[in-house]
Design an enzyme around this catalytic site. Sequence first.
Site, mmCIF file in Angstrom:
data_model
loop_
_atom_site.group_PDB
_atom_site.id
_atom_site.type_symbol
_atom_site.label_atom_id
_atom_site.label_comp_id
_atom_site.label_asym_id
_atom_site.label_seq_id
_atom_site.Cartn_x
_atom_site.Cartn_y
_atom_site.Cartn_z
ATOM 1 C CB THR A 68 16.642 25.223 13.197
ATOM 2 O OG1 THR A 68 16.834 23.945 12.598
ATOM 3 C CG2 THR A 68 15.623 25.127 14.320
ATOM 4 C CE LYS A 72 17.900 26.088 8.662
ATOM 5 N NZ LYS A 72 18.937 25.159 8.184
ATOM 6 C CD GLU A 84 24.068 37.770 -2.467
ATOM 7 O OE1 GLU A 84 23.709 36.575 -2.318
ATOM 8 O OE2 GLU A 84 23.422 38.580 -3.134
ATOM 9 C CG ASP A 112 22.465 26.281 7.468
ATOM 10 O OD1 ASP A 112 23.006 26.079 8.576
ATOM 11 O OD2 ASP A 112 21.232 26.286 7.305
ATOM 12 N N GLY A 138 15.272 24.096 2.206
ATOM 13 C CA GLY A 138 16.188 25.197 2.471
ATOM 14 C C GLY A 138 17.614 24.751 2.727
ATOM 15 N NE ARG A 160 10.615 11.140 0.062
ATOM 16 C CZ ARG A 160 10.998 9.881 -0.104
ATOM 17 N NH1 ARG A 160 10.568 9.206 -1.159
ATOM 18 N NH2 ARG A 160 11.798 9.295 0.759
ATOM 19 C CE1 TYR A 230 22.092 17.680 16.625
ATOM 20 C CE2 TYR A 230 22.096 18.891 14.553
ATOM 21 C CZ TYR A 230 21.775 18.820 15.889
ATOM 22 O OH TYR A 230 21.136 19.876 16.496
#
Length: 290
Positions: A68, A72, A84, A112, A138, A160, A230
């Site tokens: 995490t 990453k 891939e 992900d 990422g 940003r 979350y």
Amino acid sequence: MVAPAAPARAAVIGSPIGHSKSPQLHAAAYRALGIECPYTAIDVAEAGLDAFVAGVRSTTGWRGLSVTMPLKAAMARLVDATTEPAAVLGVVNTVVVDHAGGPARLTGHNTDVAGVANALAAAGVRRPRGPVVLGGGGTAAAAVAGLARLGAPAVRVAVRRPDAAADLLRIGTALGIDVVLLPWPDAAEAVRAADVVISTLPPRAADPLAVDLAADACFRTQGTLLDVAYDPWPSTLADAWQHAGGTIVPGLDMLLHQAVEQVRLFFPDVPQDRGAVLEVMCDAVGAVRR
């Protein structure tokens, strides 16, 4: 005399890591599948990643790592091979460790992407026409890839610093999805017009945008929002979106769907029913399966 095989082990790494629900998810899946494998959360900062990976290589028993933030992209440079879509994204959130036949070999994957696509599909999203991604890191790369997998022809990405997110243009070209980078001041207008929004921002980073949307009494939507942050949940952005009539998909749903893929990669030798594994993971964290 043949030495006994080292006990299996796996972990999620990142910093900070105390909030991670991955240990609960993996532990539930392992129990259901009859797998004996401790899965722990280990705080690893980016500066210490090289040394940690070296330790994994030299220690038998490792099956895999969940990776995490903020590791990453750095992990993608340390593995021996990538599959891939991790190779295209340059972002790895899953590492499979193979000690068989000599020195440990590390293969990087990105689950992900499946997490984003499957969480949105479970909420009824089909071929988004005007999606928007918030953030350019990422996880944003995985969001772009997930939208491409769902058949979106184009995506606008509000960031940003557009110059820092320029690699998303390359990723879009490689995946066949047109990526348009937007300066952050244009984010609110883009979100209002979107049929799908994926926020990849850290917790509370989207709060000012949420306040802007909530203050707009005319804003209504039938779109879908996936907020990958979350904890806490619901986020301020999710509250504003739901109040405007939209569908919200918790980041936990994405985490669940990508974790199912991780378990499959860590233990390819164990027969697995994807639906059953997802069910026990949902139960472990009190999530409602869609």
